[in-house]
Design an enzyme around this catalytic site. Structure first.
Site, short mmCIF file in Angstrom:
data_model
loop_
_atom_site.label_atom_id
_atom_site.label_comp_id
_atom_site.label_asym_id
_atom_site.label_seq_id
_atom_site.Cartn_x
_atom_site.Cartn_y
_atom_site.Cartn_z
CB THR A 18 -0.86 -0.08 1.19
OG1 THR A 18 -1.64 -1.37 1.30
CG2 THR A 18 -1.81 1.20 1.12
NE ARG A 22 5.04 0.78 5.28
CZ ARG A 22 3.77 1.52 5.50
NH1 ARG A 22 2.91 0.88 6.43
NH2 ARG A 22 3.86 2.65 5.06
CB SER A 113 3.87 3.93 8.55
OG SER A 113 2.81 4.93 8.79
CG HIS A 114 0.72 1.82 11.10
ND1 HIS A 114 1.03 2.07 9.63
CD2 HIS A 114 0.17 0.69 11.32
CE1 HIS A 114 0.52 1.20 9.05
NE2 HIS A 114 0.23 0.35 9.95
CE LYS A 126 5.70 7.25 1.47
NZ LYS A 126 4.48 7.50 1.77
CG ASP A 277 1.94 7.39 11.89
OD1 ASP A 277 2.27 8.64 11.40
OD2 ASP A 277 2.02 6.60 10.69
CG ASP A 279 5.12 7.72 8.59
OD1 ASP A 279 4.35 7.49 9.38
OD2 ASP A 279 5.18 7.90 7.33
CG ASP A 281 1.76 9.11 7.32
OD1 ASP A 281 2.06 8.74 8.56
OD2 ASP A 281 2.06 8.62 6.23
NE ARG A 282 -1.28 5.00 9.77
CZ ARG A 282 -1.87 3.83 9.52
NH1 ARG A 282 -2.44 3.47 10.65
NH2 ARG A 282 -1.80 3.02 8.61
CB THR A 344 -6.96 1.46 1.01
OG1 THR A 344 -8.34 1.25 1.54
CG2 THR A 344 -5.96 1.72 2.01
CD GLU A 363 -5.99 6.52 3.25
OE1 GLU A 363 -6.24 5.35 2.43
OE2 GLU A 363 -4.90 7.04 3.70
CD GLU A 364 -9.60 2.87 7.41
OE1 GLU A 364 -9.47 2.39 8.49
OE2 GLU A 364 -8.71 2.43 6.49
CB SER A 365 -5.83 4.08 7.92
OG SER A 365 -5.64 4.85 6.79
CE LYS A 376 -1.34 8.02 6.53
NZ LYS A 376 -0.98 7.22 5.42
NE ARG A 496 -5.80 -2.37 7.31
CZ ARG A 496 -4.81 -2.38 8.11
NH1 ARG A 496 -5.42 -2.99 9.50
NH2 ARG A 496 -3.59 -2.25 8.05
#
Ligand code: G16
Length: 543
Positions: A18, A22, A113-114, A126, A277, A279, A281-282, A344, A363-365, A376, A496
């Site tokens: 995504t 990773r 990320s998270h 990335k 999170d 990095d 971004d969340r 997503t 996003e929901e995430s 984000k 999910r």
């Protein structure tokens, strides 16, 4: 001073998910593993003569070593300049901002990320394009294809320069500029938000607790919130980026940020809570004893965007990922602007933002962002909320409750089943996909199904088509259950299950979420036989 050509053999499985490649740190530590992926990327990209690359990561374990290797390979590729964050650190949104600010040809972001960090944790890499956004599928597919038959990589034989202090260095023909990771990003935030109003809010005694989860958001949050906006020292907690995030799982949701939740539900709770999170971004936003769902957060920001200087002109449109709730759609309808539904992955927003079709995305995430960068942006979302609170004089909770009153509540939850053996997860999805055509027009668990499909998206800007983006089952009243396999995990598969139901009746807005969704939870089990396939009788994480 020579460029070495090193013989190598292809590794299996270097397919970006995504958001980039990773894997476990131990996978990345294998000799040539990182080099193979970077060379595959460089082989896909055009000639680098005269071009600038941005480089940095979230500071997790292996970040430093990877920065050194990539600098030596970038010199071999022939970049004119690499801009790297001091100590190899850049939050993902700051990297995006730097790429745009310097008109760089792209950037390499090192982050999982998270996902947890440390020697036994995860690492990731990335590539972002010159617009500052994640590379689209046509590029990640090409990199993967190249990784499968790569047999050499090129690297400078010189040691990589130190990146502990800002400064300029030469590596082969390439200039390495080590920069303050915060400055360009902070400047962008000053242009968007009413810093005076936020300062006045803190002066009036407003209390915020920002949990940076020992990750890269700390330096940014400290510089802006405490350094510039007058929030008292101690507002930012867990503010020092640690290689293993201090053992925390740097995923800002009510499960992993339980300490923050406890503070916001305590008797002397601050007025607002927030977390970012690994990095940065969340984001997660909380009011006093009140958790804001990410889908609602996007809808509230959209509804009140005109209160914020950077968005005073209004929004051209909104975009949300398919599994994200329809709250933003309702706001968009009221504002008379379009709302796009994408797969997503933040990369799908890039074209819409570049074409000026949307201003806000979410996003929901736990991701929210805007046209200011192409990622984000966790701290941006927190500043946006602070600006809204300051400008409206309303609490976080009031802003969300007003949204529910005006548009109804999109009751929403995501159930994650983690670390399922991949073959079993794929079997579950195969069986469900095969059953989809027979579902519309049937009633299951007392619920009438009107639509069932495998979500496909045609990008309205470039016409590219992305298929297989999640299995949707939609009911007569608009409620839905969506099934997807995560593209960011590193252990087996994560299923999910996204559940959504619209509740128009204000008297029922406080029914506990899992209770309100119970019929849909039963339907999900009935349709997908989750217990049978996974051997799990409950989700690992519910958000
Ligand atoms: C990444 C992507 C997001 C996506 C999230 C979850 O976020 O950038 O667009 O929503 O993963 O993806 P999945 O459901 O496939 O695990 P991040 O913060 O991990 O980069």
């Amino acid at each position: 001073m020579a460029i070495l050509t090193v013989a190598t053999q292809a590794f299996e499985g270097q397919r970006p998910g995504t958001s980039g490649l990773r894997k476990k740190v131990t996978v990345f530590q294998q000799p040539h593993y990182l080099e193979n992926f970077v060379q595959s990327l460089f082989d896909v990209l055009p000639d680098a003569a005269g071009l600038t690359l941005v480089l940095g990561g979230d500071g997790r374990y292996h970040n430093r070593a990877a920065v050194g290797t990539i600098l030596r390979m970038a010199a071999a590729k022939g970049y004119a300049r690499v801009i790297v964050g001091c100590r190899g650190i850049l939050s993902t949104p700051a990297a995006s901002a730097l790429i745009r600010h310097h008109a760089a040809s792209g950037g390499i972001i090192l982050s999982a990320s998270h996902n947890p960090g440390g020697p036994d944790g995860d690492f990731g890499i990335k590539y972002n394009l010159g617009n500052g956004g994640p590379a689209p599928e046509r590029i990640t597919d090409a990199v993967y294809a190249r990784s499968r038959d790569i047999d050499r990589y090129c690297i400078s034989d010189q040691p990589s320069p130190p990146v502990d202090q800002p400064g300029r260095f030469q590596l082969e023909q390439m200039t390495v500029e080590v920069c303050d990771p915060v400055a360009v990003y902070a400047d962008l935030m000053r242009q968007l938000f009413d810093f005076d109003a936020i300062r006045a809010l803190f002066r009036s005694g407003f209390r915020l607790r920002f949990d940076a989860m020992n990750a890269v958001g700390g330096p940014y949050a400290r510089a802006l919130l405490e350094g510039e906006l007058g929030a008292p020292a101690g507002t930012v907690v867990n503010g020092e980026p640690l290689e293993d995030f201090g053992g925390l799982h740097p995923d800002p949701n009510p499960v992993n940020a339980e300490d923050l939740i406890a503070h916001l539900f305590a008797d002397d709770a601050p007025d607002m809570g927030a977390a970012s999170d690994g990095d940065a971004d969340r984001n997660m936003v909380l009011g006093r004893a009140f958790v804001v769902s990410p889908s609602d957060s996007l809808a509230v920001l959209a509804a009140h965007a005109r209160l914020v200087p950077g968005y005073r002109q209004g929004l051209s449109g909104i975009a949300r990922s398919m599994p994200t709730s329809g709250a933003a759609d309702r706001v968009a309808r009221a504002l008379g602007i379009p709302c796009y539904e994408t797969p997503t992955g933040w990369k799908y927003f890039g074209n819409l933002l570049d074409a000026g079709r949307v201003t806000l995305c979410g996003e929901e995430s736990y991701g929210t962002g805007s046209v200011h960068v192409r990622e984000k942006d966790g701290l941006w979302a927190v500043l946006f909320w602070l600006n809204l609170v300051a400008a409206s004089g309303k609490t976080v909770e009031t802003l969300v409750r007003e949204l529910w009153r005006e548009h109804g509540r999109c009751v929403y939850s995501r159930h994650d089943y983690e670390a399922i053996p991949s073959a079993r997860a794929e079997q579950l999805m195969r069986e469900l996909r095969a059953a989809l055509p027979g579902l519309p027009g049937t009633t299951r668990c007392g619920l009438a199904i009107t639509l069932a499909d495998d979500f496909a998206y045609t990008d309205p800007v470039d016409g590219s088509v992305s298929t297989g983006q999640g299995l949707r089952v939609v009911l007569a009243d608009g409620s839905r259950v969506v099934f997807r396999l995560s593209g960011t995990g590193t252990e087996g598969a994560t299923l999910r299950v996204y559940l959504e139901r619209h509740e128009a009746d204000p008297a029922r807005h406080d029914v506990p979420v899992q209770q309100a969704l119970a019929p849909l939870i039963a339907l999900a089990e009935d349709l997908a036989r989750i217990r049978h396939h996974t051997g799990m009788d409950h989700a690992s994480v519910c958000t």
